[in-house]
Design a protein around this motif. Structure first.
Motif, short mmCIF file in Angstrom:
data_model
loop_
_atom_site.label_atom_id
_atom_site.label_comp_id
_atom_site.label_asym_id
_atom_site.label_seq_id
_atom_site.Cartn_x
_atom_site.Cartn_y
_atom_site.Cartn_z
N TRP A 184 18.72 5.19 -0.14
CA TRP A 184 19.47 3.94 -0.06
C TRP A 184 18.61 2.88 0.61
CZ3 TRP A 184 21.22 8.69 1.39
CH2 TRP A 184 22.31 9.22 0.71
N LEU A 185 18.85 1.64 0.31
CA LEU A 185 18.24 0.52 1.01
C LEU A 185 19.39 -0.18 1.73
CD1 LEU A 185 15.48 -0.72 1.40
CD2 LEU A 185 15.96 -2.32 -0.46
N GLY A 186 19.51 0.07 3.02
CA GLY A 186 20.70 -0.36 3.74
C GLY A 186 21.88 0.46 3.23
N GLU A 193 8.53 -2.10 -6.10
CA GLU A 193 9.45 -2.85 -6.95
C GLU A 193 10.89 -2.45 -6.67
OE1 GLU A 193 8.24 -2.15 -10.93
OE2 GLU A 193 6.36 -3.28 -10.75
N LYS A 194 11.14 -1.16 -6.51
CA LYS A 194 12.49 -0.68 -6.22
C LYS A 194 12.98 -1.19 -4.87
CE LYS A 194 13.45 2.03 -9.77
NZ LYS A 194 14.65 1.83 -10.63
N LEU A 195 12.05 -1.32 -3.92
CA LEU A 195 12.42 -1.75 -2.57
C LEU A 195 12.31 -3.27 -2.40
CD1 LEU A 195 10.54 1.00 -0.50
CD2 LEU A 195 12.90 1.01 -1.31
N HIS A 196 11.98 -3.97 -3.49
CA HIS A 196 11.77 -5.43 -3.44
C HIS A 196 10.74 -5.79 -2.37
CE1 HIS A 196 15.30 -5.58 -6.00
NE2 HIS A 196 15.99 -4.94 -5.09
N ASP A 197 9.75 -4.92 -2.23
CA ASP A 197 8.68 -5.10 -1.23
C ASP A 197 7.47 -5.67 -1.95
OD1 ASP A 197 7.50 -4.96 1.22
OD2 ASP A 197 7.25 -2.79 1.25
N THR A 198 7.55 -6.97 -2.28
CA THR A 198 6.60 -7.54 -3.24
C THR A 198 5.60 -8.54 -2.65
OG1 THR A 198 8.25 -9.24 -3.78
CG2 THR A 198 8.22 -7.27 -5.16
N GLU A 199 5.70 -8.84 -1.38
CA GLU A 199 4.78 -9.84 -0.81
C GLU A 199 3.50 -9.15 -0.33
OE1 GLU A 199 4.69 -13.55 2.37
OE2 GLU A 199 6.57 -12.48 1.97
N LYS A 200 2.45 -9.27 -1.11
CA LYS A 200 1.19 -8.58 -0.83
C LYS A 200 0.65 -8.97 0.55
CE LYS A 200 -3.32 -7.55 -2.83
NZ LYS A 200 -4.25 -7.77 -3.94
N GLY A 201 0.25 -7.94 1.30
CA GLY A 201 -0.32 -8.18 2.62
C GLY A 201 0.73 -8.26 3.71
N ARG A 202 2.02 -8.35 3.31
CA ARG A 202 3.10 -8.38 4.31
C ARG A 202 4.18 -7.38 3.90
NH1 ARG A 202 5.00 -14.31 5.82
NH2 ARG A 202 6.04 -13.05 7.41
N TRP A 203 3.74 -6.17 3.62
CA TRP A 203 4.67 -5.15 3.14
C TRP A 203 5.71 -4.83 4.20
CZ3 TRP A 203 3.35 -5.63 -1.53
CH2 TRP A 203 2.02 -5.59 -1.96
N ILE A 204 6.97 -4.76 3.79
CA ILE A 204 8.06 -4.46 4.72
C ILE A 204 8.23 -2.95 4.89
CG2 ILE A 204 10.54 -4.68 5.13
CD1 ILE A 204 10.44 -7.27 3.50
N TYR A 205 8.07 -2.21 3.78
CA TYR A 205 8.35 -0.78 3.81
C TYR A 205 7.13 0.10 3.58
CZ TYR A 205 13.14 -2.47 3.41
OH TYR A 205 14.32 -3.14 3.64
N LEU A 206 6.32 -0.24 2.61
CA LEU A 206 5.21 0.62 2.22
C LEU A 206 3.90 -0.15 2.36
CD1 LEU A 206 4.43 3.39 1.31
CD2 LEU A 206 4.96 2.77 -1.05
N ASP A 207 3.23 0.06 3.46
CA ASP A 207 2.02 -0.69 3.79
C ASP A 207 0.77 0.06 3.33
OD1 ASP A 207 0.50 -2.72 4.75
OD2 ASP A 207 0.98 -2.40 6.86
N THR A 208 -0.25 -0.69 2.94
CA THR A 208 -1.55 -0.11 2.58
C THR A 208 -2.47 -0.14 3.79
OG1 THR A 208 -1.38 -0.82 0.27
CG2 THR A 208 -3.58 -0.34 1.11
N ILE A 209 -3.02 1.01 4.13
CA ILE A 209 -4.05 1.08 5.17
C ILE A 209 -5.38 1.08 4.45
CG2 ILE A 209 -4.97 2.38 7.11
CD1 ILE A 209 -2.22 3.63 7.46
N ARG A 210 -6.03 -0.04 4.46
CA ARG A 210 -7.20 -0.27 3.63
C ARG A 210 -8.28 0.80 3.84
NH1 ARG A 210 -10.26 -6.14 3.04
NH2 ARG A 210 -11.59 -5.57 1.27
N GLY A 211 -8.77 1.34 2.72
CA GLY A 211 -9.82 2.34 2.77
C GLY A 211 -9.38 3.71 3.22
N TRP A 212 -8.05 3.92 3.39
CA TRP A 212 -7.59 5.22 3.88
C TRP A 212 -6.37 5.72 3.12
CZ3 TRP A 212 -3.27 7.18 6.63
CH2 TRP A 212 -3.45 8.46 7.17
#
Length: 227
Positions: free
Chosen positions: A141-143, A197-216
């Motif tokens: 669920w999201l909320g 997309e499912k989480l509407h987490d679409t602003e690159k570089g400012r991820w709310i839920y699923l963040d990218t740890i660069r190079g890892w």
């Protein structure tokens, strides 16, 4: 002599073949190339649009053997011929006609209404809806809103949760697909994009839920594990 081999029929006692989603998709593309004399070498070439190809690819990622995969494609083509003849490309209607009959088909995560739990938070302190996961029942669920996740994206979230929210690419591939070999960065990134997309987490570089740890790898944030 023909330059190709039925890998699923190889019998060598000293080796073991593992069929991950990417390998099965590559096998399907190779088989189409052989029978079309290299005129069709990618699933997307025989689908009406990208969405249809992506839906089929999602199921391919859950298949367990070449035989299961090829039987599914035979059913899909038969469904297309039944209502459209031999003309045109595969459509979403074709896929929906057979999806429920396939092993694992149509089994996405969804809940009609969350079960209330004592003092269970729905939002973070800043008002952000929490991603709430029930990994034992494959529910999310999201909320308060239930969300649908196909098997591979849910496995990615489950793996992150089981690793305190963080996981590198190699470990993620091994735990989600069962092997590091044959799982490309593009395959991982495509599934990460589906989750966002499912989480509407679409602003690159400012991820709310699923963040990218660069190079890892990746980090899951603003989530709550339901027990």
């Amino acid at each position: 002599a023909q330059g190709w081999l039925r890998l699923d029929r190889v019998r060598v006692k000293a080796s073991q073949l593992g069929w991950s989603g990417p390998r099965l998709l590559a096998l399907l593309n190779q088989r189409m190339g052989v029978f079309s004399r290299q005129q069709v070498t990618d699933l997307g070439q025989i689908c009406q649009d990208k969405v249809v190809a992506e839906e089929i690819e999602r199921w391919v990622e859950t298949a367990v053997s070449p035989r299961q995969l090829l039987r599914a494609m035979q059913k899909l083509c038969a469904a297309h011929v039944a209502h459209a003849g031999t003309d045109g490309l595969l459509t979403m209607a074709d896929w929906q006609a057979v999806e429920g009959e396939l092993p694992g088909g149509g089994k996405t995560a969804v809940s009609e209404s969350p079960e209330p739990q004592k003092d269970e938070p729905l939002f973070a302190s800043d008002g952000t809806p929490l991603l709430r996961l029930d990994v034992s029942r494959h529910l999310a669920w999201l909320g308060e809103k239930p969300i649908k996740l196909s098997p591979i994206p849910f496995k990615i979230l489950k793996t992150l949760v089981e690793n305190d929210g963080r996981c590198n690419r190699d470990d993620l591939a091994a735990k989600v697909w069962g092997t590091k070999d044959g799982v490309s960065d593009q395959t991982i990134d495509r599934n990460i994009s589906r989750i966002r997309e499912k989480l509407h987490d679409t602003e690159k570089g400012r991820w709310i839920y699923l963040d990218t740890i660069r190079g890892w790898g990746f980090q899951l944030k603003n989530y709550n594990l339901l027990i």
